[in-house]
Design an enzyme around this catalytic site. Structure first.
Site, PDB file in Angstrom:
ATOM      1  N   PHE A  35       0.859  -1.192   0.000  1.00  0.00           N
ATOM      2  CA  PHE A  35       0.000   0.000   0.000  1.00  0.00           C
ATOM      3  C   PHE A  35       0.892   1.238   0.000  1.00  0.00           C
ATOM      4  CE2 PHE A  35      -2.352   3.585   1.532  1.00  0.00           C
ATOM      5  CZ  PHE A  35      -3.457   3.536   0.719  1.00  0.00           C
ATOM      6  N   ASP A  81       9.177   2.907   2.151  1.00  0.00           N
ATOM      7  CA  ASP A  81       7.984   3.668   2.490  1.00  0.00           C
ATOM      8  C   ASP A  81       7.700   3.446   3.975  1.00  0.00           C
ATOM      9  OD1 ASP A  81       5.483   4.678   2.980  1.00  0.00           O
ATOM     10  OD2 ASP A  81       4.561   3.880   1.158  1.00  0.00           O
ATOM     11  N   LYS A  89       2.097  10.808   7.403  1.00  0.00           N
ATOM     12  CA  LYS A  89       1.215  10.538   8.542  1.00  0.00           C
ATOM     13  C   LYS A  89       1.608  11.273   9.828  1.00  0.00           C
ATOM     14  CE  LYS A  89      -1.368   6.781   6.770  1.00  0.00           C
ATOM     15  NZ  LYS A  89      -0.950   5.714   5.873  1.00  0.00           N
TER      16      LYS A  89
HETATM   17  C1  LIG Z   1      -1.127   5.884   4.376  1.00  0.00           C
HETATM   18  C2  LIG Z   1      -0.005   5.385   3.544  1.00  0.00           C
HETATM   19  C3  LIG Z   1       0.318   5.975   2.317  1.00  0.00           C
HETATM   20  C4  LIG Z   1      -0.519   7.072   1.683  1.00  0.00           C
HETATM   21  O1  LIG Z   1      -0.603   8.195   2.468  1.00  0.00           O
HETATM   22  P1  LIG Z   1      -1.763   9.283   2.173  1.00  0.00           P
HETATM   23  O2  LIG Z   1      -1.446  10.404   3.105  1.00  0.00           O
HETATM   24  O3  LIG Z   1      -3.072   8.600   2.488  1.00  0.00           O
HETATM   25  O4  LIG Z   1      -1.671   9.651   0.740  1.00  0.00           O
HETATM   26  C5  LIG Z   1       1.422   5.488   1.630  1.00  0.00           C
HETATM   27  N1  LIG Z   1       2.168   4.485   2.121  1.00  0.00           N
HETATM   28  C6  LIG Z   1       1.894   3.895   3.300  1.00  0.00           C
HETATM   29  C7  LIG Z   1       2.762   2.792   3.799  1.00  0.00           C
HETATM   30  C8  LIG Z   1       0.789   4.300   4.045  1.00  0.00           C
HETATM   31  O5  LIG Z   1       0.489   3.686   5.196  1.00  0.00           O
END
Ligand SMILES: *Cc1c(COP(=O)(O)O)cnc(C)c1O
Length: 399
Positions: free
Chosen positions: A141, A226, A255
């Site tokens: 994700f 990420d 986040k």
């Molecule tokens: C939440 C998340 C994203 C995307 O972040 P947004 O602020 O919703 O665009 C990307 N990578 C990971 C691992 C995430 O948990």
């Protein structure tokens, strides 16, 4: 609009249905607790998918937000402002990377990392124009833009959103041999989460990241982690990669960087890598704004001052140990690092959603991920007493 029913009705009438939220309408929040429109209180075990790691309305973060909003909130990057240099310098010191490129949402930071990798591939590695390949993992994700869902393996994220962006390859998560096989002379980067959050709190085999590191080194491939969800103390370390003796080339944060108050994301890397951008090549109106920089600086300060990495490690180990003692016919597996814990239910349990609904009735907010997994990710400064409350309610619905 007075009642919960009125809110729910208007939501279904006027808002696009791209989410299926629990039927709660929150009006206030403080620390680990939220209050709904009926005055009922709930313990927040999701903390906005780890964006609220500092707890709701952290007094110091709210103070900084309000103060900065009254001074200067937005200049655009057409002009410098006095929060920008300290933000960049403090991010570099906190992360150990030389340079930072700030954005707003996680998806924007991931997009920025993809652009970085392609440019680096053409300008530093010598890949032929438009031939760059980036490898990602199944079950990933990374966000919701067209290019990012182009390498998602989740059908719901992709259906009828094509045509997709080319240049991506998918390999299984946690599989070192598959990475070796997938690399070609055109591979510029491997993008991976240290723990797959959206994928259901999936933890790779011990040593995976170190092996991935050495393979990327051998083939001159950028390793891009990420850590939007796993970073900033969530897994009991500043960054999840610190559980192994390795460092990525590119680190993506988001986040919790916004302290649970506003969207702030960033890409961190060396001068060689982020040096591929020149004026005009990339940008964001809100990226690196004074308000975001001030709040992010405070968010980092609070992580350090309140020892939230240590707290996350301690409390996570305690909760994981307690949860593992539950004797339940419906639990398939419980796994986690720090305060990022997944309770995977057996197929027969009929999905995690109904357990989240039962927990809501008992005053605990959780959200299912991937049908069968209950994700536990409370604020990192949750008290042991509140965690005990959470455990009691979880035990109640799981046995
Ligand atoms: C939440 C998340 C994203 C995307 O972040 P947004 O602020 O919703 O665009 C990307 N990578 C990971 C691992 C995430 O948990």
């Amino acid at each position: 609009m007075q009642t919960q029913a009125e809110h729910l009705k208007a939501i279904s009438q006027f808002s696009a249905r791209n989410y299926s939220p629990l039927p709660v309408v929150i009006t206030e929040a403080s620390g680990s607790w939220v209050t709904d429109i009926q005055g009922k209180r709930y313990l927040d075990l999701l903390s906005a998918y780890s964006a609220v790691s500092h707890g709701h309305a952290h007094p110091e973060l709210v103070r900084v937000l309000v103060e900065q909003a009254g001074r200067v909130a937005l200049t655009s990057r057409a002009f410098n402002h006095d929060q920008f240099a300290p933000f960049c310098q403090e991010m570099a010191a906190f992360s150990g990377f030389e340079m930072v490129l700030p954005m707003n949402t996680g998806a924007e930071a991931v997009e920025t990392a993809l652009k970085t990798a392609r440019r680096w591939g053409y300008r530093k590695k010598g890949v032929q124009a438009d031939q760059a390949e980036i490898i990602a993992c199944s079950g990933n994700f990374h966000g919701r833009t067209i290019s990012i869902v182009s390498f998602s393996t989740e059908e719901a994220y992709r259906a009828d959103f094509g045509p997709f962006t080319p240049g991506f390859r998918i390999i299984p998560f946690g599989d070192v041999a598959a990475l070796k096989q997938a690399i070609t002379p055109n591979t510029v980067a491997f993008l991976v989460e240290p723990i797959q959050g959206g994928g259901g709190i999936v933890i790779p085999p011990v040593g995976y990241l170190s092996e991935v590191r050495s393979i990327c080194d051998q083939h001159q491939v950028l390793l891009m982690l990420d850590e939007i969800q796993t970073g900033l103390c969530r897994t009991g370390k500043r960054f999840a990669f610190e559980h192994e003796p390795m460092r990525p080339d590119v680190l993506i944060l988001g986040k919790a960087l916004g302290g649970g108050l506003i969207p702030v994301s960033a890409v961190l890397a060396s001068k060689e890598v982020l040096g591929v951008f020149e004026p005009g090549s990339h940008g964001s109106t809100f990226g690196g704004n004074p308000l975001g920089c001030a709040v992010a600086r405070a968010a980092i300060r609070v992580l350090v001052q309140e020892k939230l990495a240590e707290k996350s490690a301690e409390l996570g180990a305690y909760l994981l140990a307690e949860l593992s003692k539950i004797k339940s016919k419906i639990i398939q597996e419980i796994r986690g690092r720090g305060l990022l814990i997944g309770i995977e239910l057996k197929k027969e349990a009929g999905g995690a959603r109904k357990y989240c609904e039962e927990l809501m009735e008992l005053g605990v907010l959780c959200k299912e991920t991937h049908e069968n997994v209950i994700r536990i990710a409370p604020p990192l400064n949750i008290t042991r007493q509140d965690l005990g409350f959470a455990f009691e309610k979880l035990r109640k619905v799981l046995i």
